[in-house]
Design a protein around this motif. Structure first.
Motif, short mmCIF file in Angstrom:
data_model
loop_
_atom_site.label_atom_id
_atom_site.label_comp_id
_atom_site.label_asym_id
_atom_site.label_seq_id
_atom_site.Cartn_x
_atom_site.Cartn_y
_atom_site.Cartn_z
N SER A 146 0.82 -1.21 0.00
CA SER A 146 0.00 0.00 0.00
C SER A 146 0.86 1.27 0.00
CB SER A 146 -0.92 0.01 1.22
OG SER A 146 -0.18 0.18 2.43
N LYS A 147 2.16 1.11 0.22
CA LYS A 147 3.04 2.27 0.28
C LYS A 147 3.25 2.86 -1.11
CE LYS A 147 3.43 1.29 4.61
NZ LYS A 147 2.56 2.01 5.56
N SER A 148 3.40 4.17 -1.18
CA SER A 148 3.51 4.86 -2.47
C SER A 148 4.96 5.23 -2.82
CB SER A 148 2.66 6.14 -2.46
OG SER A 148 3.09 7.00 -1.42
N ASP A 149 5.90 4.99 -1.92
CA ASP A 149 7.27 5.44 -2.15
C ASP A 149 8.19 4.33 -2.62
OD1 ASP A 149 7.17 4.05 0.20
OD2 ASP A 149 8.41 5.45 1.36
N LEU A 150 7.63 3.24 -3.17
CA LEU A 150 8.44 2.13 -3.65
C LEU A 150 8.85 2.37 -5.10
CD1 LEU A 150 6.30 -0.79 -2.17
CD2 LEU A 150 8.35 0.25 -1.18
N LEU A 151 10.07 1.97 -5.43
CA LEU A 151 10.60 2.20 -6.78
C LEU A 151 10.35 1.00 -7.67
CD1 LEU A 151 14.04 3.83 -5.82
CD2 LEU A 151 11.92 4.99 -6.53
N PRO A 152 9.77 1.21 -8.88
CA PRO A 152 9.49 0.10 -9.80
C PRO A 152 10.74 -0.70 -10.13
CG PRO A 152 8.40 2.10 -10.54
CD PRO A 152 9.31 2.50 -9.41
N GLY A 153 10.59 -2.03 -10.12
CA GLY A 153 11.68 -2.91 -10.49
C GLY A 153 12.65 -3.22 -9.37
N ILE A 154 12.50 -2.60 -8.22
CA ILE A 154 13.43 -2.81 -7.10
C ILE A 154 12.68 -3.48 -5.96
CG2 ILE A 154 14.97 -1.73 -5.43
CD1 ILE A 154 15.37 0.54 -7.41
N PRO A 155 13.03 -4.73 -5.62
CA PRO A 155 12.35 -5.41 -4.51
C PRO A 155 12.60 -4.68 -3.20
CG PRO A 155 13.63 -6.97 -5.83
CD PRO A 155 14.04 -5.60 -6.27
N SER A 156 11.58 -4.61 -2.38
CA SER A 156 11.72 -3.98 -1.07
C SER A 156 12.47 -4.92 -0.12
CB SER A 156 10.33 -3.67 -0.49
OG SER A 156 9.68 -4.87 -0.12
N GLU A 157 12.84 -4.40 1.02
CA GLU A 157 13.35 -5.25 2.09
C GLU A 157 12.18 -6.00 2.71
OE1 GLU A 157 16.50 -5.67 3.05
OE2 GLU A 157 17.26 -4.28 1.52
N SER A 158 12.44 -7.17 3.27
CA SER A 158 11.40 -7.90 3.98
C SER A 158 11.10 -7.19 5.29
CB SER A 158 11.84 -9.33 4.26
OG SER A 158 11.91 -10.08 3.07
N GLN A 159 9.82 -7.12 5.62
CA GLN A 159 9.40 -6.50 6.87
C GLN A 159 8.50 -7.46 7.64
OE1 GLN A 159 7.63 -2.64 6.49
NE2 GLN A 159 9.34 -1.77 5.34
N GLU A 160 8.72 -7.53 8.94
CA GLU A 160 7.89 -8.39 9.78
C GLU A 160 6.60 -7.65 10.14
OE1 GLU A 160 8.26 -11.24 13.75
OE2 GLU A 160 9.88 -9.84 13.23
N LYS A 161 5.48 -8.34 9.97
CA LYS A 161 4.18 -7.71 10.20
C LYS A 161 3.26 -8.65 10.99
CE LYS A 161 4.53 -3.97 7.41
NZ LYS A 161 3.65 -2.88 7.10
N ASP A 162 2.23 -8.07 11.55
CA ASP A 162 1.20 -8.85 12.21
C ASP A 162 0.45 -9.66 11.15
OD1 ASP A 162 -1.14 -9.78 13.47
OD2 ASP A 162 -1.22 -8.08 14.82
N GLY A 163 0.39 -10.97 11.30
CA GLY A 163 -0.24 -11.82 10.30
C GLY A 163 -1.70 -11.54 10.06
N ARG A 164 -2.36 -10.86 11.02
CA ARG A 164 -3.79 -10.57 10.87
C ARG A 164 -4.06 -9.61 9.72
NH1 ARG A 164 -5.10 -9.10 17.03
NH2 ARG A 164 -3.08 -8.08 16.71
N ILE A 165 -3.03 -8.94 9.21
CA ILE A 165 -3.19 -8.07 8.04
C ILE A 165 -3.71 -8.87 6.85
CG2 ILE A 165 -1.96 -6.63 6.35
CD1 ILE A 165 -0.04 -5.85 8.56
N TRP A 166 -3.16 -10.09 6.66
CA TRP A 166 -3.45 -10.88 5.47
C TRP A 166 -4.17 -12.20 5.76
CZ3 TRP A 166 -2.87 -8.77 0.83
CH2 TRP A 166 -1.91 -7.77 0.63
N LEU A 167 -4.02 -12.75 6.95
CA LEU A 167 -4.44 -14.12 7.21
C LEU A 167 -5.81 -14.20 7.88
CD1 LEU A 167 -1.08 -15.57 8.59
CD2 LEU A 167 -1.85 -15.43 6.21
N SER A 168 -6.50 -15.30 7.60
CA SER A 168 -7.77 -15.58 8.27
C SER A 168 -7.48 -15.94 9.72
CB SER A 168 -8.49 -16.74 7.59
OG SER A 168 -8.83 -16.42 6.25
N GLU A 169 -8.23 -15.34 10.62
CA GLU A 169 -8.05 -15.64 12.04
C GLU A 169 -8.87 -16.88 12.41
OE1 GLU A 169 -7.93 -12.39 14.91
OE2 GLU A 169 -8.30 -11.00 13.23
N GLN A 170 -8.25 -17.76 13.17
CA GLN A 170 -8.92 -18.96 13.62
C GLN A 170 -9.26 -18.82 15.10
OE1 GLN A 170 -6.89 -22.59 12.61
NE2 GLN A 170 -6.24 -21.82 10.62
N ARG A 171 -10.48 -19.09 15.43
CA ARG A 171 -10.93 -18.91 16.80
C ARG A 171 -10.11 -19.77 17.76
NH1 ARG A 171 -17.24 -19.41 18.79
NH2 ARG A 171 -16.91 -18.64 20.92
N GLY A 172 -9.61 -19.13 18.80
CA GLY A 172 -8.84 -19.84 19.81
C GLY A 172 -7.39 -20.07 19.45
#
Length: 219
Positions: A146-172
């Motif tokens: 979602s960031k707008s300051d990334l340069l085309p053709g250049i892979p970003s660095e890996s960043q650690e994030k809360d998995g709830r951004i992308w993943l389905s939450e399982q109860r419990g």
């Protein structure tokens, strides 16, 4: 592009060489670009099933399992740079290579293709948790693509994030942390690689331990 032409030729060869592949209407297949991206067919959808089989045939023809696995294995951990290098080696598009990569990579991972902030497609390895996304959804506002300051053709660095951004939450169950890495491309396209920052088995063991120490009182 040459890489797409190679995959298209492999796809049509799959139709030609599979005895069960017969056009449903007319005397020839008229495969669209959408057909070339199918990886799943609903039960009973014969037309879609043939397209899925042709795509798998082409992927295996261009990236044979023994050779592709041998080239993936030396690289520990999932990284977009590996996908780019493999695409160049096998003369395949980055997206087709990424689809094969998530199936072969030992580390559970997934790839999301988006354009101008909207999710177009996603591919998940068998051992990667379910993604809480659908076609047409906006990319999460707190995610790296979602960031707008990334340069085309250049892979970003890996960043650690809360998995709830992308993943389905399982109860419990606690949702694992993930790594995000993005490759910005032309025309607003972005390829996002997700991998697990935590071992799901270790999370389960931790939850089981907490559960075993949770006091229970008789009523």
């Amino acid at each position: 592009p040459m890489q797409r032409r190679r995959f298209t030729i492999g796809h049509e060869l799959g139709h030609f060489l599979c005895p069960s592949h017969m056009p449903l209407n007319g005397d020839q297949f008229r495969c669209s670009s959408t057909d070339m991206r199918l990886i799943f067919a609903r039960e009973g959808d014969r037309a879609a099933r043939m397209e899925v089989e042709a795509n798998r045939f082409s992927a295996l023809l261009l990236m044979p399992s023994p050779h592709f696995r041998k080239d993936v294995r030396p690289h520990k951990g999932a990284e977009i740079e590996h996908i780019i290098a493999l695409a160049q080696r096998y003369e395949t598009s980055k997206e087709v290579t990424a689809r094969r990569y998530v199936d072969v990579q030992d580390e559970p991972c997934a790839v999301i293709i988006s354009q101008n902030g909207s999710i177009l497609r996603f591919y998940r390895g068998e051992d990667f948790p379910y993604l809480d996304v659908n076609h047409g959804d906006p990319v999460p506002h707190s995610s790296l693509p979602s960031k707008s300051d990334l340069l085309p053709g250049i892979p970003s660095e890996s960043q650690e994030k809360d998995g709830r951004i992308w993943l389905s939450e399982q109860r419990g169950r606690r949702t694992p942390m993930i790594y995000e890495q993005v490759l910005p491309q032309s025309d607003g396209y972005r390829m996002t690689l997700l991998s697990l920052a935590e071992d799901p088995e270790e999370i389960q063991e931790e939850e089981d331990l907490v559960e075993s120490w949770t006091p229970r009182f008789k009523r």
